[in-house]
Write a protein that holds these residues in place. Sequence first.
Motif, PDB file in Angstrom:
ATOM      1  N   TYR A 104     -34.944  -7.831   6.156  1.00  0.00           N
ATOM      2  CA  TYR A 104     -33.621  -7.973   5.428  1.00  0.00           C
ATOM      3  C   TYR A 104     -33.454  -6.865   4.379  1.00  0.00           C
ATOM      4  O   TYR A 104     -34.437  -6.535   3.772  1.00  0.00           O
ATOM      5  CB  TYR A 104     -33.458  -9.424   4.640  1.00  0.00           C
ATOM      6  N   LEU A 105     -32.177  -6.474   4.490  1.00  0.00           N
ATOM      7  CA  LEU A 105     -31.766  -5.149   3.611  1.00  0.00           C
ATOM      8  C   LEU A 105     -30.402  -5.610   3.046  1.00  0.00           C
ATOM      9  O   LEU A 105     -29.543  -5.945   3.400  1.00  0.00           O
ATOM     10  CB  LEU A 105     -31.560  -3.901   4.269  1.00  0.00           C
ATOM     11  N   PHE A 106     -30.368  -5.306   1.617  1.00  0.00           N
ATOM     12  CA  PHE A 106     -29.229  -5.671   0.756  1.00  0.00           C
ATOM     13  C   PHE A 106     -28.756  -4.523  -0.108  1.00  0.00           C
ATOM     14  O   PHE A 106     -29.535  -4.013  -0.561  1.00  0.00           O
ATOM     15  CB  PHE A 106     -29.356  -6.875  -0.114  1.00  0.00           C
ATOM     16  N   ALA A 107     -27.611  -4.113  -0.129  1.00  0.00           N
ATOM     17  CA  ALA A 107     -27.121  -2.901  -0.774  1.00  0.00           C
ATOM     18  C   ALA A 107     -25.840  -3.578  -1.437  1.00  0.00           C
ATOM     19  O   ALA A 107     -24.933  -4.013  -0.760  1.00  0.00           O
ATOM     20  CB  ALA A 107     -26.842  -1.719  -0.136  1.00  0.00           C
ATOM     21  N   ASP A 108     -25.454  -3.185  -2.708  1.00  0.00           N
ATOM     22  CA  ASP A 108     -24.132  -3.538  -3.579  1.00  0.00           C
ATOM     23  C   ASP A 108     -23.538  -2.245  -3.497  1.00  0.00           C
ATOM     24  O   ASP A 108     -24.150  -1.322  -3.822  1.00  0.00           O
ATOM     25  CB  ASP A 108     -24.579  -4.407  -4.597  1.00  0.00           C
ATOM     26  N   HIS A 109     -22.180  -2.329  -3.887  1.00  0.00           N
ATOM     27  CA  HIS A 109     -21.190  -1.049  -4.273  1.00  0.00           C
ATOM     28  C   HIS A 109     -21.210  -0.062  -3.164  1.00  0.00           C
ATOM     29  O   HIS A 109     -21.410   1.086  -3.604  1.00  0.00           O
ATOM     30  CB  HIS A 109     -21.492  -0.721  -5.544  1.00  0.00           C
ATOM     31  N   VAL A 110     -21.362  -0.443  -1.729  1.00  0.00           N
ATOM     32  CA  VAL A 110     -21.567   0.669  -0.846  1.00  0.00           C
ATOM     33  C   VAL A 110     -20.132   1.060  -0.784  1.00  0.00           C
ATOM     34  O   VAL A 110     -19.178   0.248  -0.448  1.00  0.00           O
ATOM     35  CB  VAL A 110     -21.982  -0.016   0.575  1.00  0.00           C
ATOM     36  N   PRO A 111     -20.080   2.290  -0.835  1.00  0.00           N
ATOM     37  CA  PRO A 111     -18.467   2.881  -0.520  1.00  0.00           C
ATOM     38  C   PRO A 111     -18.047   2.642   0.998  1.00  0.00           C
ATOM     39  O   PRO A 111     -18.919   3.457   1.784  1.00  0.00           O
ATOM     40  CB  PRO A 111     -18.465   4.528  -0.924  1.00  0.00           C
ATOM     41  N   THR A 112     -17.040   1.995   1.057  1.00  0.00           N
ATOM     42  CA  THR A 112     -16.467   2.011   2.646  1.00  0.00           C
ATOM     43  C   THR A 112     -15.097   2.341   2.594  1.00  0.00           C
ATOM     44  O   THR A 112     -14.236   2.047   1.448  1.00  0.00           O
ATOM     45  CB  THR A 112     -16.746   0.323   3.021  1.00  0.00           C
ATOM     46  N   PRO A 113     -14.610   2.668   3.751  1.00  0.00           N
ATOM     47  CA  PRO A 113     -13.179   3.034   3.887  1.00  0.00           C
ATOM     48  C   PRO A 113     -12.220   1.615   3.863  1.00  0.00           C
ATOM     49  O   PRO A 113     -12.650   0.832   4.345  1.00  0.00           O
ATOM     50  CB  PRO A 113     -13.078   3.638   5.093  1.00  0.00           C
ATOM     51  N   TYR A 114     -10.961   1.823   3.295  1.00  0.00           N
ATOM     52  CA  TYR A 114     -10.109   0.811   3.105  1.00  0.00           C
ATOM     53  C   TYR A 114      -8.752   1.422   3.289  1.00  0.00           C
ATOM     54  O   TYR A 114      -8.082   2.541   2.706  1.00  0.00           O
ATOM     55  CB  TYR A 114     -10.197   0.220   1.695  1.00  0.00           C
ATOM     56  N   TYR A 115      -8.077   1.089   4.451  1.00  0.00           N
ATOM     57  CA  TYR A 115      -6.724   1.660   4.800  1.00  0.00           C
ATOM     58  C   TYR A 115      -5.730   0.558   4.339  1.00  0.00           C
ATOM     59  O   TYR A 115      -5.835  -0.476   4.464  1.00  0.00           O
ATOM     60  CB  TYR A 115      -6.895   2.045   6.297  1.00  0.00           C
ATOM     61  N   PHE A 116      -4.343   1.094   3.782  1.00  0.00           N
ATOM     62  CA  PHE A 116      -3.394   0.229   3.848  1.00  0.00           C
ATOM     63  C   PHE A 116      -2.143   1.085   3.707  1.00  0.00           C
ATOM     64  O   PHE A 116      -2.069   2.419   3.652  1.00  0.00           O
ATOM     65  CB  PHE A 116      -3.372  -0.399   2.308  1.00  0.00           C
ATOM     66  N   ILE A 117      -0.830   0.355   3.795  1.00  0.00           N
ATOM     67  CA  ILE A 117       0.300   1.211   3.860  1.00  0.00           C
ATOM     68  C   ILE A 117       0.937   0.943   2.589  1.00  0.00           C
ATOM     69  O   ILE A 117       1.172  -0.069   1.878  1.00  0.00           O
ATOM     70  CB  ILE A 117       1.268   0.373   5.112  1.00  0.00           C
ATOM     71  N   GLU A 118       1.608   2.279   1.993  1.00  0.00           N
ATOM     72  CA  GLU A 118       2.364   2.182   0.859  1.00  0.00           C
ATOM     73  C   GLU A 118       3.312   3.253   0.922  1.00  0.00           C
ATOM     74  O   GLU A 118       3.065   4.249   1.154  1.00  0.00           O
ATOM     75  CB  GLU A 118       1.383   2.832  -0.355  1.00  0.00           C
ATOM     76  N   ASN A 119       4.651   2.685   0.776  1.00  0.00           N
ATOM     77  CA  ASN A 119       5.860   3.591   0.898  1.00  0.00           C
ATOM     78  C   ASN A 119       5.919   4.098   2.461  1.00  0.00           C
ATOM     79  O   ASN A 119       6.070   5.369   2.237  1.00  0.00           O
ATOM     80  CB  ASN A 119       6.068   4.706  -0.255  1.00  0.00           C
ATOM     81  N   ASN A 120       5.685   3.375   3.453  1.00  0.00           N
ATOM     82  CA  ASN A 120       5.757   3.913   4.784  1.00  0.00           C
ATOM     83  C   ASN A 120       4.544   4.884   4.894  1.00  0.00           C
ATOM     84  O   ASN A 120       4.787   5.706   5.866  1.00  0.00           O
ATOM     85  CB  ASN A 120       6.950   4.421   5.259  1.00  0.00           C
ATOM     86  N   LYS A 121       3.544   4.999   4.181  1.00  0.00           N
ATOM     87  CA  LYS A 121       2.661   6.133   4.284  1.00  0.00           C
ATOM     88  C   LYS A 121       1.325   5.440   4.378  1.00  0.00           C
ATOM     89  O   LYS A 121       1.039   4.412   3.765  1.00  0.00           O
ATOM     90  CB  LYS A 121       2.369   7.147   3.115  1.00  0.00           C
ATOM     91  N   LEU A 122       0.450   6.022   5.420  1.00  0.00           N
ATOM     92  CA  LEU A 122      -1.129   5.233   5.417  1.00  0.00           C
ATOM     93  C   LEU A 122      -1.835   6.000   4.448  1.00  0.00           C
ATOM     94  O   LEU A 122      -1.903   7.280   4.207  1.00  0.00           O
ATOM     95  CB  LEU A 122      -1.516   5.818   6.887  1.00  0.00           C
ATOM     96  N   ILE A 123      -2.507   5.344   3.526  1.00  0.00           N
ATOM     97  CA  ILE A 123      -3.382   5.404   2.579  1.00  0.00           C
ATOM     98  C   ILE A 123      -4.993   5.047   2.961  1.00  0.00           C
ATOM     99  O   ILE A 123      -5.126   3.953   3.112  1.00  0.00           O
ATOM    100  CB  ILE A 123      -3.086   4.906   1.221  1.00  0.00           C
ATOM    101  N   GLU A 124      -5.683   6.027   2.586  1.00  0.00           N
ATOM    102  CA  GLU A 124      -7.131   5.844   3.021  1.00  0.00           C
ATOM    103  C   GLU A 124      -7.811   5.713   1.520  1.00  0.00           C
ATOM    104  O   GLU A 124      -7.611   6.895   0.912  1.00  0.00           O
ATOM    105  CB  GLU A 124      -7.996   6.842   3.766  1.00  0.00           C
ATOM    106  N   SER A 125      -8.415   4.901   0.894  1.00  0.00           N
ATOM    107  CA  SER A 125      -9.082   4.773  -0.216  1.00  0.00           C
ATOM    108  C   SER A 125     -10.606   3.950   0.323  1.00  0.00           C
ATOM    109  O   SER A 125     -10.935   3.878   1.255  1.00  0.00           O
ATOM    110  CB  SER A 125      -8.435   3.633  -1.141  1.00  0.00           C
ATOM    111  N   TYR A 126     -11.395   4.263  -1.083  1.00  0.00           N
ATOM    112  CA  TYR A 126     -12.674   3.464  -0.593  1.00  0.00           C
ATOM    113  C   TYR A 126     -13.026   2.393  -1.792  1.00  0.00           C
ATOM    114  O   TYR A 126     -12.405   2.300  -2.845  1.00  0.00           O
ATOM    115  CB  TYR A 126     -13.722   4.748  -0.937  1.00  0.00           C
ATOM    116  N   ALA A 127     -13.690   1.452  -1.312  1.00  0.00           N
ATOM    117  CA  ALA A 127     -13.872   0.345  -2.070  1.00  0.00           C
ATOM    118  C   ALA A 127     -15.358  -0.110  -2.092  1.00  0.00           C
ATOM    119  O   ALA A 127     -15.899  -0.060  -0.939  1.00  0.00           O
ATOM    120  CB  ALA A 127     -12.971  -0.948  -1.402  1.00  0.00           C
TER     121      ALA A 127
END
Length: 194
Positions: free
Chosen positions: A1-24
Motif C-alpha cells: 500500500y502506498l499513500f501520498a498527500d498533496h500530490v500536484p494533479t491537473p485541474y481544468y475549468f472554464i472561466e470567461n469562455n476560456k479553458l484554464i489549467e491549474s493544479y490542485a
Amino acid sequence: YLFADHVPTPYYFIENNKLIESYAGAKYHQIQGRISLTWRPNNKFSINTTGEYMDFHFNGKLSGKFSKSYWLASANASYFLKDFAFNAYFKKYTTVLNSDMSFIKMPVSYGLSASWSRNSWRIEAGTDNPFTNCAKYRNWYASNAYSYNTTSISKTSSRSAYIKLSYTIDFGKKTSKENADINKTIDSAILKAN
C-alpha cells in the motif's frame, strides 16, 4: 500500500469562455499485489509466470473521477542446452492511470531469443513483437471541462530484431585464499596469528 498527500494533479475549468489549467493537491492511494510462480522440472527448462494487480485512486479537487484498477500478466520460458539458451516471453497489460491523470492502454509485448556463450564470449539474436506491424497506444483524458483521446504508434514497440555480441574482460588482481594459522586457545578477546 502506498499513500501520498498533496500530490500536484491537473485541474481544468472554464472561466470567461476560456479553458484554464491549474493544479490542485490530491491524496493518492495505491494498492498493489503480485504473485510470481516458477516451475523448473529439470536443470534445462524453466517457466516463470507473474500476475500483478494494482489499484490507483486520486482524491481531491479534481474535475472528474480518477481511479483505475489494472492487471498485468507475464510469462517467461527458458531452455538450456550445453552452451545455448533459448528464451520466450509474453507481457499483457490493461489500462493504466498515468501520473498526469490520463489513461493509457498499452499493447501486448512478446518475443523470442537464442544465445550462445563460451568462456568470455556471448552472442545473442532475438526478436521482439515479430507479428506486430504497428504497436498502438491509446491515451485519453476526460473531465467536465476538457478531454482528449489519442492513438499513437510506437516504432520501438513494433516488430524488431537484434544481434548482440559481447566479450567479458576479467578485471582485477587474482588473489588466492590462505589458511591463517590462528591460535584460538588464548584467554583474550584479541586473536594472535602465529
